[in-house]
Design a protein around this motif. Structure first.
Motif, mmCIF file in Angstrom:
data_model
loop_
_atom_site.group_PDB
_atom_site.id
_atom_site.type_symbol
_atom_site.label_atom_id
_atom_site.label_comp_id
_atom_site.label_asym_id
_atom_site.label_seq_id
_atom_site.Cartn_x
_atom_site.Cartn_y
_atom_site.Cartn_z
ATOM 1 N N LYS A 53 29.211 48.342 53.609
ATOM 2 C CA LYS A 53 28.941 47.481 54.758
ATOM 3 C C LYS A 53 27.459 47.177 54.868
ATOM 4 O O LYS A 53 27.060 46.023 55.116
ATOM 5 C CB LYS A 53 29.438 48.152 56.045
ATOM 6 N N TYR A 66 37.882 45.906 43.028
ATOM 7 C CA TYR A 66 37.602 46.582 44.293
ATOM 8 C C TYR A 66 36.335 46.026 44.949
ATOM 9 O O TYR A 66 36.267 45.882 46.173
ATOM 10 C CB TYR A 66 37.458 48.088 44.076
ATOM 11 N N TYR A 78 37.215 42.931 46.712
ATOM 12 C CA TYR A 78 37.900 43.306 47.953
ATOM 13 C C TYR A 78 36.891 43.715 49.033
ATOM 14 O O TYR A 78 37.003 43.294 50.192
ATOM 15 C CB TYR A 78 38.872 44.452 47.672
ATOM 16 N N LEU A 79 35.912 44.527 48.648
ATOM 17 C CA LEU A 79 34.899 44.959 49.614
ATOM 18 C C LEU A 79 34.115 43.776 50.178
ATOM 19 O O LEU A 79 33.865 43.693 51.386
ATOM 20 C CB LEU A 79 33.920 45.939 48.948
ATOM 21 N N LYS A 122 35.019 40.665 50.444
ATOM 22 C CA LYS A 122 35.860 39.907 51.365
ATOM 23 C C LYS A 122 36.062 40.667 52.674
ATOM 24 O O LYS A 122 36.028 40.073 53.759
ATOM 25 C CB LYS A 122 37.219 39.637 50.716
ATOM 26 N N SER A 123 36.227 41.993 52.590
ATOM 27 C CA SER A 123 36.435 42.813 53.787
ATOM 28 C C SER A 123 35.212 42.813 54.695
ATOM 29 O O SER A 123 35.334 42.971 55.913
ATOM 30 C CB SER A 123 36.780 44.251 53.389
ATOM 31 N N CYS A 124 34.046 42.672 54.079
ATOM 32 C CA CYS A 124 32.789 42.668 54.847
ATOM 33 C C CYS A 124 32.351 41.259 55.223
ATOM 34 O O CYS A 124 31.213 41.048 55.666
ATOM 35 C CB CYS A 124 31.690 43.363 54.042
ATOM 36 N N ASP A 125 33.240 40.304 55.032
ATOM 37 C CA ASP A 125 32.986 38.903 55.406
ATOM 38 C C ASP A 125 31.791 38.287 54.692
ATOM 39 O O ASP A 125 31.089 37.422 55.257
ATOM 40 C CB ASP A 125 32.796 38.779 56.926
ATOM 41 N N LEU A 137 43.644 38.035 47.244
ATOM 42 C CA LEU A 137 42.575 38.295 48.208
ATOM 43 C C LEU A 137 42.087 37.025 48.894
ATOM 44 O O LEU A 137 41.272 37.092 49.815
ATOM 45 C CB LEU A 137 41.386 38.971 47.501
ATOM 46 N N LYS A 153 40.494 54.395 46.635
ATOM 47 C CA LYS A 153 40.321 53.393 47.687
ATOM 48 C C LYS A 153 41.067 52.099 47.359
ATOM 49 O O LYS A 153 41.545 51.399 48.261
ATOM 50 C CB LYS A 153 38.831 53.123 47.898
ATOM 51 N N ALA A 155 44.001 50.287 49.516
ATOM 52 C CA ALA A 155 43.900 48.868 49.870
ATOM 53 C C ALA A 155 45.037 48.034 49.271
ATOM 54 O O ALA A 155 45.057 46.807 49.420
ATOM 55 C CB ALA A 155 42.558 48.317 49.393
#
Length: 248
Positions: free
Chosen positions: A4, A25, A28-29, A31-34, A62, A151, A155
């Motif tokens: 993050k 991964y 994915y991170l 995208k998850s953190c915008d 994703l 992780k 996910a």
């Protein structure tokens, strides 16, 4: 540093995307953190078709932006000659193309999936990435391969248990010239093993002789299909043998 925190600092990033466990991964991170992220997959003679298909599938799942770049890595004579540090020249070729395209798209930060378990002293390509100022968030965040698999499973990424798969060029004995013909034979041979249920192996080639390198738990499967494997491999190579066992 946490992922993050990394993406708070680097909100607009280009990802060198292979479709493997680590870069999957990392996408994915991001995208998850915008983060504003675009994944760049380089399609060359060194990548088998299934890696391309996995990259397309993961990006679609994703909802990530993906650009496919075609690169003729064998245009570089240093790559073709296949010296011990071939990976250095290959990474320079591939990442130069990614950087060029990413810059056109407005990205100044380039990242890759190198993780905290990777021994950079054994990776000539790491030098090229350092010279080109490519960032490795997974390594910066001290995420190991085991961490990433765990992780990724949490996910629900289909890549979580995907075996490590080095590029096809690693199958050619160092200092033997790499040709498209040899690479295609390797891809076809490994496709035969995949079709028979093998999951983690290498087909190493030297002067048109193939050595199949397996994990111990798959040796019994090899003996079950030995006649079929030998017959099909001899359509591609002059000789075939079961070589040393792969290590973890």
């Amino acid at each position: 540093m946490t992922p993050k925190e990394f993406f708070q600092t680097n909100k607009k990033v280009a990802l060198a995307f292979s479709g493997g466990v680590d870069s999957a991964y990392l996408l994915y991170l991001a995208k998850s953190c915008d983060a504003d992220v675009t994944a760049y997959f380089v399609k060359s003679q060194f990548q088998p078709e299934f890696e391309y298909e996995d990259a397309l599938r993961l990006a679609k799942e994703l909802g990530a932006s993906l650009k496919v770049l075609s690169v003729d890595v064998l245009e570089d004579s240093d790559v073709r000659k296949n010296p011990d540090n071939r990976c250095y020249y290959c990474k320079k070729t591939i990442f130069s193309r990614i950087c060029e395209e990413a810059k056109k798209d407005g990205y100044d930060v380039i990242m890759d999936g190198t993780n905290a378990s990777d021994d950079l002293s054994e990776r000539p390509g790491a030098k090229a990435l350092q010279e080109m100022q490519v960032l490795s968030p997974l390594r910066l965040c001290n995420l190991t391969k085991d961490d990433i698999r765990k992780k990724s499973k949490e996910a629900n990424l289909f890549t979580w248990d995907k075996p490590a798969y080095a590029c096809l060029a690693t199958r050619i004995k160092p200092n033997e010239t790499i040709t498209e013909t040899a690479l295609k034979k390797v891809e076809l041979a490994e496709g035969i093993l995949f079709s028979l249920g093998f999951s983690d192996f290498r087909v190493r080639v030297s002067k048109n002789r193939a050595s199949i390198v397996l994990r111990e738990e798959e040796v019994s499967l090899y003996h079950r299909f030995e006649e079929k494997i030998t017959e099909e491999f001899l359509n591609l190579f002059d000789e075939v043998e079961l070589s040393s066992l792969r290590r973890q």
